[in-house]
Design a protein around this motif. Structure first.
Motif, PDB file in Angstrom:
ATOM      1  N   SER A  59       0.828  -1.210   0.000  1.00 32.28           N
ATOM      2  CA  SER A  59       0.000   0.000   0.000  1.00 32.28           C
ATOM      3  C   SER A  59       0.864   1.262   0.000  1.00 32.28           C
ATOM      4  N   ARG A  60       1.990   1.223   0.707  1.00 32.71           N
ATOM      5  CA  ARG A  60       2.911   2.378   0.701  1.00 32.71           C
ATOM      6  C   ARG A  60       3.560   2.512  -0.679  1.00 32.71           C
ATOM      7  N   ALA A  61       3.901   1.388  -1.311  1.00 31.86           N
ATOM      8  CA  ALA A  61       4.466   1.424  -2.664  1.00 31.86           C
ATOM      9  C   ALA A  61       3.475   2.051  -3.631  1.00 31.86           C
ATOM     10  N   LEU A  62       2.201   1.700  -3.500  1.00 28.09           N
ATOM     11  CA  LEU A  62       1.170   2.280  -4.353  1.00 28.09           C
ATOM     12  C   LEU A  62       1.082   3.779  -4.128  1.00 28.09           C
ATOM     13  N   ALA A  63       1.146   4.206  -2.873  1.00 24.39           N
ATOM     14  CA  ALA A  63       1.086   5.642  -2.579  1.00 24.39           C
ATOM     15  C   ALA A  63       2.300   6.368  -3.170  1.00 24.39           C
ATOM     16  N   LEU A  64       3.479   5.782  -3.051  1.00 27.52           N
ATOM     17  CA  LEU A  64       4.686   6.386  -3.620  1.00 27.52           C
ATOM     18  C   LEU A  64       4.576   6.495  -5.136  1.00 27.52           C
ATOM     19  N   ALA A  65       4.153   5.412  -5.765  1.00 24.41           N
ATOM     20  CA  ALA A  65       4.099   5.361  -7.229  1.00 24.41           C
ATOM     21  C   ALA A  65       2.960   6.204  -7.794  1.00 24.41           C
ATOM     22  N   SER A  66       1.914   6.422  -7.008  1.00 27.83           N
ATOM     23  CA  SER A  66       0.770   7.195  -7.503  1.00 27.83           C
ATOM     24  C   SER A  66       1.113   8.655  -7.707  1.00 27.83           C
ATOM     25  N   GLY A  67       2.089   9.144  -6.959  1.00 27.76           N
ATOM     26  CA  GLY A  67       2.525  10.519  -7.135  1.00 27.76           C
ATOM     27  C   GLY A  67       1.511  11.504  -6.608  1.00 27.76           C
ATOM     28  N   PRO A  68       1.606  12.758  -7.061  1.00 27.48           N
ATOM     29  CA  PRO A  68       0.730  13.804  -6.542  1.00 27.48           C
ATOM     30  C   PRO A  68      -0.733  13.548  -6.884  1.00 27.48           C
ATOM     31  N   ALA A  69      -1.599  13.896  -5.958  1.00 31.42           N
ATOM     32  CA  ALA A  69      -3.034  13.751  -6.189  1.00 31.42           C
ATOM     33  C   ALA A  69      -3.445  14.651  -7.345  1.00 31.42           C
ATOM     34  N   GLY A  70      -4.423  14.209  -8.083  1.00 33.71           N
ATOM     35  CA  GLY A  70      -4.943  15.024  -9.168  1.00 33.71           C
ATOM     36  C   GLY A  70      -4.391  14.665 -10.531  1.00 33.71           C
TER      37      GLY A  70
END
Length: 188
Positions: free
Chosen positions: A113-124
């Motif tokens: 889940s942290r990897a997904l958050a890192l890879a998702s980048g900035p919101a929007g």
């Protein structure tokens, strides 16, 4: 080899045939051209992961593993005393890290889940968010065959008509971007 030979297609075909038969001897002028301009390096998995982590820590940019190999190789080549081509180097990202969540998790020593958050980048960022949602749903499958998230380009697979398909897709994208660039912009 084509560029190193000065555009001699017949020579390149001959070298390919020689290589296919188990040998290859390049003329001295071609070897010298390559020696001056081409460097190589070996990059293992550990260095790939370390490059992903260190680049993120230093620059705030998350490399995908393929690009991390290129960055690590460029750094190795730049550090070698024998590297004849000591010039500024540009490494272009060739994929998005969200496609490689297990590798991101390994590089950062973190949860999925942290990897997904890192890879998702900035919101929007619509495309990244859409790809992130797809990554989360990957085990269930795509919403429909051929579906592409809004804001993303379709992945073209090499098939019988691949060249015409790729040419048409690239031409359409260039025309779309050109039209957008030429459109009047608000001065507000």
């Amino acid at each position: 080899l084509f560029v190193a030979s000065g555009g001699d297609a017949a020579a390149v075909r001959g070298w390919q045939a020689d290589f296919g038969a188990g040998g290859l001897t390049l003329p001295p002028r071609v070897r010298e051209w390559l020696r001056v301009r081409v460097a190589s390096a070996a990059v293992d998995d550990a260095l790939t992961l370390r490059t992903m982590l260190e680049t993120h820590q230093r620059c705030g940019y998350l490399l995908d593993p393929h690009t991390a190999v290129g960055v690590a190789a460029a750094q190795i080549a730049a550090e070698e005393e024998s590297c004849a081509a000591r010039v500024p180097t540009l490494c272009l990202g060739c994929a998005h890290p969200i496609k490689f969540l297990p590798t991101v998790a390994a590089a950062f020593g973190c949860s999925a889940s942290r990897a997904l958050a890192l890879a998702s980048g900035p919101a929007g960022h619509r495309c990244v968010e859409a790809v992130g949602q797809l990554a989360q749903q990957a085990k269930q499958g795509y919403p429909a065959a051929g579906w592409v998230p809004p804001g993303c380009c379709a992945v073209l697979r090499k098939g019988e008509a691949w060249q015409a398909e790729w040419t048409a897709a690239v031409r359409a994208k260039v025309e779309e971007l050109s039209a957008a660039a030429a459109a009047p912009r608000s001065r507000l």
